[in-house]
Motif scaffolding. Structure first.
Motif, PDB file in Angstrom:
ATOM      1  N   THR A 132      -4.085 -29.479  40.730  1.00 14.41           N
ATOM      2  CA  THR A 132      -3.639 -29.334  42.379  1.00 14.41           C
ATOM      3  C   THR A 132      -3.336 -27.791  42.387  1.00 14.41           C
ATOM      4  O   THR A 132      -2.796 -27.067  41.702  1.00 14.41           O
ATOM      5  CB  THR A 132      -2.242 -30.122  42.499  1.00 14.41           C
ATOM      6  N   GLY A 133      -4.042 -27.312  43.531  1.00 11.37           N
ATOM      7  CA  GLY A 133      -3.893 -26.062  44.054  1.00 11.37           C
ATOM      8  C   GLY A 133      -4.963 -24.987  43.346  1.00 11.37           C
ATOM      9  O   GLY A 133      -5.159 -23.955  44.040  1.00 11.37           O
ATOM     10  N   THR A 134      -5.774 -25.426  42.427  1.00 10.94           N
ATOM     11  CA  THR A 134      -7.000 -24.722  41.912  1.00 10.94           C
ATOM     12  C   THR A 134      -8.189 -24.788  42.772  1.00 10.94           C
ATOM     13  O   THR A 134      -8.406 -26.000  43.351  1.00 10.94           O
ATOM     14  CB  THR A 134      -7.274 -25.030  40.599  1.00 10.94           C
ATOM     15  N   PRO A 135      -8.756 -23.843  42.928  1.00 19.36           N
ATOM     16  CA  PRO A 135     -10.010 -24.052  43.632  1.00 19.36           C
ATOM     17  C   PRO A 135     -11.183 -24.587  42.737  1.00 19.36           C
ATOM     18  O   PRO A 135     -11.253 -24.476  41.521  1.00 19.36           O
ATOM     19  CB  PRO A 135     -10.694 -22.485  43.745  1.00 19.36           C
ATOM     20  N   VAL A 136     -12.235 -25.325  43.242  1.00 18.42           N
ATOM     21  CA  VAL A 136     -13.209 -26.119  42.587  1.00 18.42           C
ATOM     22  C   VAL A 136     -14.564 -25.899  43.396  1.00 18.42           C
ATOM     23  O   VAL A 136     -14.532 -26.229  44.527  1.00 18.42           O
ATOM     24  CB  VAL A 136     -12.806 -27.596  42.472  1.00 18.42           C
ATOM     25  N   THR A 137     -15.564 -25.724  42.510  1.00 20.91           N
ATOM     26  CA  THR A 137     -16.905 -25.720  43.397  1.00 20.91           C
ATOM     27  C   THR A 137     -17.811 -26.735  42.513  1.00 20.91           C
ATOM     28  O   THR A 137     -17.905 -26.556  41.123  1.00 20.91           O
ATOM     29  CB  THR A 137     -17.607 -24.312  42.878  1.00 20.91           C
ATOM     30  N   SER A 179      -8.311 -25.277  47.813  1.00 18.09           N
ATOM     31  CA  SER A 179      -7.042 -25.680  46.868  1.00 18.09           C
ATOM     32  C   SER A 179      -7.005 -27.204  46.679  1.00 18.09           C
ATOM     33  O   SER A 179      -6.550 -27.520  47.609  1.00 18.09           O
ATOM     34  CB  SER A 179      -6.077 -25.015  47.754  1.00 18.09           C
ATOM     35  N   ALA A 180      -7.486 -27.454  45.723  1.00 16.54           N
ATOM     36  CA  ALA A 180      -7.616 -28.944  45.419  1.00 16.54           C
ATOM     37  C   ALA A 180      -6.332 -29.912  45.679  1.00 16.54           C
ATOM     38  O   ALA A 180      -5.054 -29.255  45.091  1.00 16.54           O
ATOM     39  CB  ALA A 180      -8.301 -29.070  43.971  1.00 16.54           C
ATOM     40  N   THR A 181      -6.566 -30.817  46.155  1.00 17.85           N
ATOM     41  CA  THR A 181      -5.278 -31.807  46.419  1.00 17.85           C
ATOM     42  C   THR A 181      -5.545 -32.932  45.645  1.00 17.85           C
ATOM     43  O   THR A 181      -6.717 -33.522  45.699  1.00 17.85           O
ATOM     44  CB  THR A 181      -4.725 -31.914  47.687  1.00 17.85           C
TER      45      THR A 181
END
Lengths: 116, 112
Positions: free
Chosen positions: B15-20, B80-82
């Motif tokens: 949670t909270g990390t960017p993902v592409t 910001s991944a949830t």
């Protein structure tokens, strides 16, 4: 607001019999309709489509019927085969409308199980 | 379909990390789409592109952004991944709905 609805989550039929999958839509601007089949762990694959200027389209064992006045379409599979067991999604689109062109709105899907 | 490649196929992130997520096509299709599939919701459109640098929002675009700098690639970024973004993501490409869009094999994303 669910603009495309597949009200039957699942359908079970015997091999050789007819499978009928139903789909309703609410947006009268939709003028192109498609059916996709999806196996587990794979992407959906295009099955058959129909334009709003037609009321029926056939492709081998698959036939799609469109009733514009009722905003209803159905997919008939005759005869059903065990390999047809999959999730079936109906989708609707607008063939006009600028940048909205081509956007597909999907129903929730119906799980079809064909028993040998 | 060999003409569309999604990467990665599986990803677990915090949670909270960017993902592409990446979608690559070799079909020279004009239209590209990102969908997510969730139980009870079918496939829902996140963002789409109708040409290089031409993108628009779909019905569930909050928390996502996209970029298309060349015809072949369509990137989906979760800023910001949830946990609510745990899903299976599908890319689709095509020349128009009457040709039947082609879908990739999907990316299963888990946000912990």
């Amino acid at each position: 607001d669910q603009q495309v609805k597949q009200n039957s989550p699942s359908l079970s039929v015997q091999e050789g019999r007819i499978s009928i999958l139903n789909c309703d839509y609410t947006n009268s601007m939709f003028d192109y309709f498609l059916w996709y089949k999806k196996y587990p762990a794979e992407g959906p694959t295009f099955l058959i489509s129909i334009s709003s200027i037609k009321d029926k389209n056939e492709d081998g064992r698959f036939t799609v019927f469109l009733n514009k006045s009722a905003k209803h379409l159905s997919l008939h599979i005759v005869p059903s085969q065990p390999g047809d067991s999959a999730v079936y999604f109906c989708a609707a689109s607008r063939m006009s409308g600028g940048t909205s062109y081509g956007k597909l709105t999907f129903g929730q899907g119906t799980i079809l199980t064909v028993h040998p | 379909d060999a003409g569309i490649t999604q990467s990665p196929r599986h990803k677990v992130t915090e949670t909270g990390t960017p993902v592409t997520l990446r979608c690559h096509q070799t079909e020279n299709h004009r239209y590209m789409y990102w969908y997510r599939q969730d139980p009870g919701h079918g496939l829902r459109l996140i963002h789409y592109s109708y040409g290089v640098k031409d993108t628009d929002k779909g019905e569930v675009s909050d928390g996502y952004s996209v970029s298309r700098s060349k015809t072949e690639d369509f990137l989906l970024t979760l800023e910001s991944a949830t946990s609510s973004q745990t899903s299976v993501y599908f890319c689709a490409t095509g020349q128009g709905p009457n040709y039947g869009y082609t879908f990739g094999s999907g990316t299963r994303l888990t946000v912990v």
